[in-house]
Design an enzyme around this catalytic site. Structure first.
Site, PDB file in Angstrom:
ATOM      1  N   HIS A  88       0.820  -1.219   0.000  1.00  0.00           N
ATOM      2  CA  HIS A  88       0.000   0.000   0.000  1.00  0.00           C
ATOM      3  C   HIS A  88       0.852   1.267   0.000  1.00  0.00           C
ATOM      4  O   HIS A  88       0.312   2.367   0.016  1.00  0.00           O
ATOM      5  CB  HIS A  88      -0.941   0.032   1.204  1.00  0.00           C
ATOM      6  CG  HIS A  88      -1.942  -1.080   1.222  1.00  0.00           C
ATOM      7  ND1 HIS A  88      -2.778  -1.348   0.160  1.00  0.00           N
ATOM      8  CD2 HIS A  88      -2.229  -2.015   2.165  1.00  0.00           C
ATOM      9  CE1 HIS A  88      -3.545  -2.391   0.458  1.00  0.00           C
ATOM     10  NE2 HIS A  88      -3.228  -2.825   1.661  1.00  0.00           N
TER      11      HIS A  88
ATOM     12  N   ASP B   2      -2.676 -10.500  -2.195  1.00  0.00           N
ATOM     13  CA  ASP B   2      -3.223 -10.102  -0.900  1.00  0.00           C
ATOM     14  C   ASP B   2      -4.726  -9.833  -1.081  1.00  0.00           C
ATOM     15  O   ASP B   2      -5.188  -9.557  -2.193  1.00  0.00           O
ATOM     16  CB  ASP B   2      -2.493  -8.826  -0.428  1.00  0.00           C
ATOM     17  CG  ASP B   2      -2.865  -8.382   0.977  1.00  0.00           C
ATOM     18  OD1 ASP B   2      -2.120  -8.729   1.912  1.00  0.00           O
ATOM     19  OD2 ASP B   2      -3.887  -7.680   1.147  1.00  0.00           O
TER      20      ASP B   2
ATOM     21  N   HIS C 131      -6.218  -7.281  -0.209  1.00  0.00           N
ATOM     22  CA  HIS C 131      -6.379  -5.868  -0.565  1.00  0.00           C
ATOM     23  C   HIS C 131      -5.640  -5.536  -1.861  1.00  0.00           C
ATOM     24  O   HIS C 131      -4.621  -6.152  -2.182  1.00  0.00           O
ATOM     25  CB  HIS C 131      -5.837  -4.979   0.565  1.00  0.00           C
ATOM     26  CG  HIS C 131      -6.462  -5.241   1.900  1.00  0.00           C
ATOM     27  ND1 HIS C 131      -5.895  -6.098   2.822  1.00  0.00           N
ATOM     28  CD2 HIS C 131      -7.613  -4.786   2.460  1.00  0.00           C
ATOM     29  CE1 HIS C 131      -6.663  -6.136   3.903  1.00  0.00           C
ATOM     30  NE2 HIS C 131      -7.719  -5.364   3.705  1.00  0.00           N
TER      31      HIS C 131
ATOM     32  N   ASP D 110      -4.632 -12.847   4.093  1.00  0.00           N
ATOM     33  CA  ASP D 110      -5.913 -12.295   4.560  1.00  0.00           C
ATOM     34  C   ASP D 110      -7.117 -12.730   3.715  1.00  0.00           C
ATOM     35  O   ASP D 110      -8.227 -12.253   3.935  1.00  0.00           O
ATOM     36  CB  ASP D 110      -5.857 -10.759   4.750  1.00  0.00           C
ATOM     37  CG  ASP D 110      -5.014 -10.030   3.734  1.00  0.00           C
ATOM     38  OD1 ASP D 110      -4.662 -10.637   2.709  1.00  0.00           O
ATOM     39  OD2 ASP D 110      -4.710  -8.836   3.959  1.00  0.00           O
TER      40      ASP D 110
HETATM   41  C1  SP5 Z   1      -1.014  -5.035   4.083  1.00  0.00           C
HETATM   42  C2  SP5 Z   1      -2.454  -5.073   4.414  1.00  0.00           C
HETATM   43  O1  SP5 Z   1      -3.082  -6.125   4.374  1.00  0.00           O
HETATM   44  N1  SP5 Z   1      -3.026  -3.937   4.809  1.00  0.00           N
HETATM   45  C3  SP5 Z   1      -4.417  -3.922   5.130  1.00  0.00           C
HETATM   46  C4  SP5 Z   1      -4.886  -2.612   5.639  1.00  0.00           C
HETATM   47  C5  SP5 Z   1      -6.331  -2.715   6.043  1.00  0.00           C
HETATM   48  N2  SP5 Z   1      -6.682  -1.668   6.936  1.00  0.00           N
HETATM   49  C6  SP5 Z   1      -8.081  -1.717   7.295  1.00  0.00           C
HETATM   50  C7  SP5 Z   1      -8.355  -0.898   8.520  1.00  0.00           C
HETATM   51  C8  SP5 Z   1      -9.822  -0.909   8.848  1.00  0.00           C
HETATM   52  C9  SP5 Z   1     -10.129  -1.749  10.032  1.00  0.00           C
HETATM   53  N3  SP5 Z   1     -11.449  -2.293   9.949  1.00  0.00           N
HETATM   54  C10 SP5 Z   1     -11.513  -3.732  10.062  1.00  0.00           C
HETATM   55  C11 SP5 Z   1     -12.913  -4.253   9.930  1.00  0.00           C
HETATM   56  C12 SP5 Z   1     -12.977  -5.300   8.858  1.00  0.00           C
HETATM   57  N4  SP5 Z   1     -14.082  -6.193   9.045  1.00  0.00           N
HETATM   58 ZN    ZN Z   2      -4.134  -7.159   2.954  1.00  0.00          ZN
END
Ligand code: SP5
Ligand code: ZN
Length: 313
Positions: free
Chosen positions: A142, A177, A179, A257
């Site tokens: 990211h 990933d 994301h 993930d």
């Molecule tokens: C590297 C990587 O996997 N980064 C992921 C960043 C995701 N950040 C999300 C933050 C929001 C938290 N909410 C979680 C609820 C999901 N059900």
């Molecule tokens: Zn991720």
């Protein structure tokens, strides 16, 4: 003989700070050192895994980071990381993305060491090995040319790709990933010779929560609007692997993930899925530099990593 898998393992000794979100609630930190310990536990169960430490001069890593990231962004990271209080910056975030990644004391040093692991993995592959796996922490996909986000500061995968290129290899980057690899895409826009494919949850429904579409022809994005079945995911993967037909090495941004129960995920894959995914990649018959990105379901990480390693035949 099935090939060895060399795992580059460093302990980051770095902790993300919690911060208060817009509603005043403290953020929950799932991106922890324990993740890497669990992944290492799983890899240890594969008898083809051997272990290495990052073995590259930090000056060389810094030079690669200087090519991947903007000078002003790096200056900001380096300066802010020396402060004792953590900083939620609003300047160096991707357009439309909410700040979510505090620059905590030691963040830059830890991120540079993660890059060093990725570069070491790249060197293992340029040295003739088939598989190298960098247990990078903090993750990187990211982090863009001039932005951080999603627990990422420096883009380990992009740095590894550049290191492979410097050794004369044609390289591609695949991001699996959960994301979208928005930072990697942002960086690779400047590298038209590097094909990039990302499969991910719709970016409107998952981080970075903005609309994304490829800015250049060499990028392919597959965003799933609903949790895909294993078959649906693999169908899309297979449909896009041809994009890497001309590469000598592939960097794989790997997140666990996708797994059922991941606190940042939303899909239902089981650990064995990573074995199937790995065998698809092994069938490409090119050396792989695997770079650790996300994966936060602590109780599942060992099984995921073991399965992945067993699939790299
Ligand atoms: C590297 C990587 O996997 N980064 C992921 C960043 C995701 N950040 C999300 C933050 C929001 C938290 N909410 C979680 C609820 C999901 N059900
Ligand atoms: Zn991720």
């Amino acid at each position: 003989m099935t090939p060895l898998i060399t795992v580059v393992h460093e302990v980051a000794g770095f902790q993300l700070a919690s911060f208060r979100d817009r509603d005043g609630n403290p953020s929950v930190i799932n991106e922890t050192e324990a993740r890497i310990g669990r992944i290492a536990d799983g890899l240890r169960q594969c008898d083809r895994v051997q272990w290495a430490r990052a073995d590259v001069a930090l000056d060389d890593v810094t030079r690669l980071a200087d090519e991947v990231h903007a000078p002003g962004y790096l200056a900001f990271l380096r300066t802010t990381s020396t402060r004792s209080e953590s900083v939620i910056d609003t300047q160096f975030v991707a357009p439309g993305v909410l700040p979510d990644t505090p620059v905590t004391s030691g963040a830059y040093a830890a991120a540079l060491r993660a890059c060093a692991s990725a570069v070491t993995a790249a060197q293992i592959v340029t040295g003739g090995e088939r598989y190298a796996y960098a247990l990078c922490r903090p993750p990187g996909h990211h982090a863009g040319h001039a932005f951080l986000g999603g627990y990422c500061y420096l883009n380990n995968a992009a740095v590894a790709a550049l290191a492979l290129q410097r050794a004369g290899m044609r390289v591609g980057v695949l991001d699996v990933d959960y994301h979208h690899g928005n930072g990697t895409a942002d960086i690779l826009v400047r590298h038209p010779d590097v094909p990039f494919v990302s499969l991910h949850a719709s970016t409107l429904q998952a981080f970075p929560y903005v609309d994304t579409s490829p800015a250049v022809a060499q990028h392919r994005f597959v965003g799933f609007d609903a949790p895909p079945s294993d078959e649906a995911y693999l169908h899309q993967l297979d449909a896009h692997l041809g994009h890497f037909a001309n590469v000598d090495a592939l960097v794989v941004s790997l997140g666990y993930d996708l797994i059922e129960g991941d606190p940042h995920g939303g899909w239902q894959m089981q650990p064995a899925f990573f074995g199937v995914l790995a065998s698809r990649l092994a069938a490409l018959r090119v050396p792989l530099v695997v770079v650790q990105e996300g994966g936060y379901a602590l109780g599942q990480l060992a099984a995921c990593a073991r399965s992945l390693a067993e699939g790299l035949t």
